[in-house]
Motif scaffolding. Sequence first.
Motif, short mmCIF file in Angstrom:
data_model
loop_
_atom_site.label_atom_id
_atom_site.label_comp_id
_atom_site.label_asym_id
_atom_site.label_seq_id
_atom_site.Cartn_x
_atom_site.Cartn_y
_atom_site.Cartn_z
N ILE A 153 -11.55 23.44 9.22
CA ILE A 153 -10.60 22.89 8.05
C ILE A 153 -9.07 22.61 8.48
CG2 ILE A 153 -9.65 23.80 5.72
CD1 ILE A 153 -11.97 25.59 5.35
N TYR A 202 -14.87 28.21 10.92
CA TYR A 202 -14.87 27.46 9.58
C TYR A 202 -13.31 27.10 9.52
CZ TYR A 202 -19.64 28.23 8.35
OH TYR A 202 -20.98 28.23 8.34
N THR A 232 -8.70 30.59 2.91
CA THR A 232 -9.12 30.90 4.22
C THR A 232 -9.89 32.56 4.27
OG1 THR A 232 -7.00 31.22 5.25
CG2 THR A 232 -7.96 29.17 5.56
#
Length: 550
Positions: A200, A196, A32
């Motif tokens: 995820i 993002y 991440t």
Amino acid sequence: MTTAFFAQEAAEISAGNPILNIAVFGAFLVVTMYLVLRAGKSTKEASDFYTGGGTFSGRQNGLAISGDYLSAASFLGIVGAVALTGYDGFLYSVGFFVAWLVALMLVAEPLRNVGRFTMADVLSFRLKQRPVRVAAAIATMFVSLFYLIAQMAGAGSLVAVLLNIHDLFWQAVVVGVVGILMIVYVLIGGMKGTTYVQMIKAVLLVAGVLAMSIMVFVSIKGGFSTLFQEAINSHAASQNIVKQGYEASQIMEPGMKYGASVTSKIDFISLGMALVLGTGGLPHVLMRFYTVPTATEARRSVTWAIVIIGAFYLMTLILGYGAAALVGPDRILAAPGGANSAAPLLALELGGSVFMAVISAVAFATVLAVVAGLAITASASIAHDVYHSVIRKGQSTEAEQVRVSQITVVVLGIIAIVLGVLAMTQNVAFLVSLAFAIAASANLPTILYSLYWRRFNTAGAVASMYTGLISCLLLIFFSPAVSGSPSSMFPNADWALFPLSSPGIISIPLAFFMGWFASIITKPDNLEALSAEMEVRSLTGVGVEAPVDH
């Protein structure tokens, strides 16, 4: 079979494999952080930092909304609430999900058509900018702060279970680490990086919960009836449940938590009002509507979010009863983190240390994604609404706004860490319900009046927001959630004058009333042209790309 025995057993097995847990956590953080660093390279303007440049599709934004909305409260808190109080705990899931109908039908598309960066853009469109933006920024800060407290508390509970940390000092250290990571994510990646991570996390969380749900039925070798019976049997054998005076069968019917008295029933109605009306006023959810290019995509993103969120909340019922049946109330309550440990302990029971590490890493991702989204929202409100629009009167540069946002993130992170430490003993689902109550009281009445009532004026907006916010905060402060009970933030003190834990039944109608009353006893703002333009924009989307400053 005694509580002490269960405490010892939980201490022995609840941590799984700490080294493996840390390794899985580390791998997730590396992935991440890489995404956040990549996104950070393209974050150059204020619009990139606040809304990701409005470049995400409806499907992507729907995933991100799900990642933003399915917080530690949804995973850790609700599963624990269902495991310990059955049907009454599942009412959180019902309220959180039904709330999206309000957001879809009344808020999503008009908000996207009228606003640009923040909720205050909508509220101040046809009203006087300065008083409305300041009030909206203050309300946004308090909603975000209460939501952040819940996520911090959830993170402390989660890692306490993973590493078998019973000591409150080290749990507090964990909360501090989560706060620091949140600050880093936001400062580097802005809204793009945060989005993002949320996408995820949403995929991983739903996949993990689906896998656990299937494994629950495989483990009990039966369907729903077998699952419910096993949960009832587990409650019947529980020393803690017996001490609280509950019948084992109550896990399958209303009244285990919200039914013992008239006060508790009223408390349930109050909670339901907050949950159903709160989503339409949550600033970090509303801000996600600006990350898509059109109102059509905003509506499509809400549709995607409803499908994903609805499936998730249905599965929390399975996980909650699965935790009651396979883990048991006594082990849950004896483990570090209490009720919030139900989901990780169930993962350990179903798939061993490796599965627990993976599920816990997903839960940790949940915390990081949500706190990053909250921090972005609060910082945007201070920088765009207060600094740019009020203090600098629209004359600040985008670089200045981003810098103010970054400073706000740091300050907010420090405050959230301190308050998160104080709230570690609370169920995180309940803590989030307080944030919903503030959003439903301070924000939603003003949003609906602004969008749908042309007589609404600045005096009504200010009166509605401050009345909703102040009444809600006062009632929370004098409620059993803060003092007067063993599970309070201050269990050794008692200044609880208000009998309900959730204040929505008082503060929400009061805010609606004051918005109406202040508007009819004061003169209109005489901004008929702007009122007409707002009505056309909100319903058709015409002129969306032309921001209004007045």
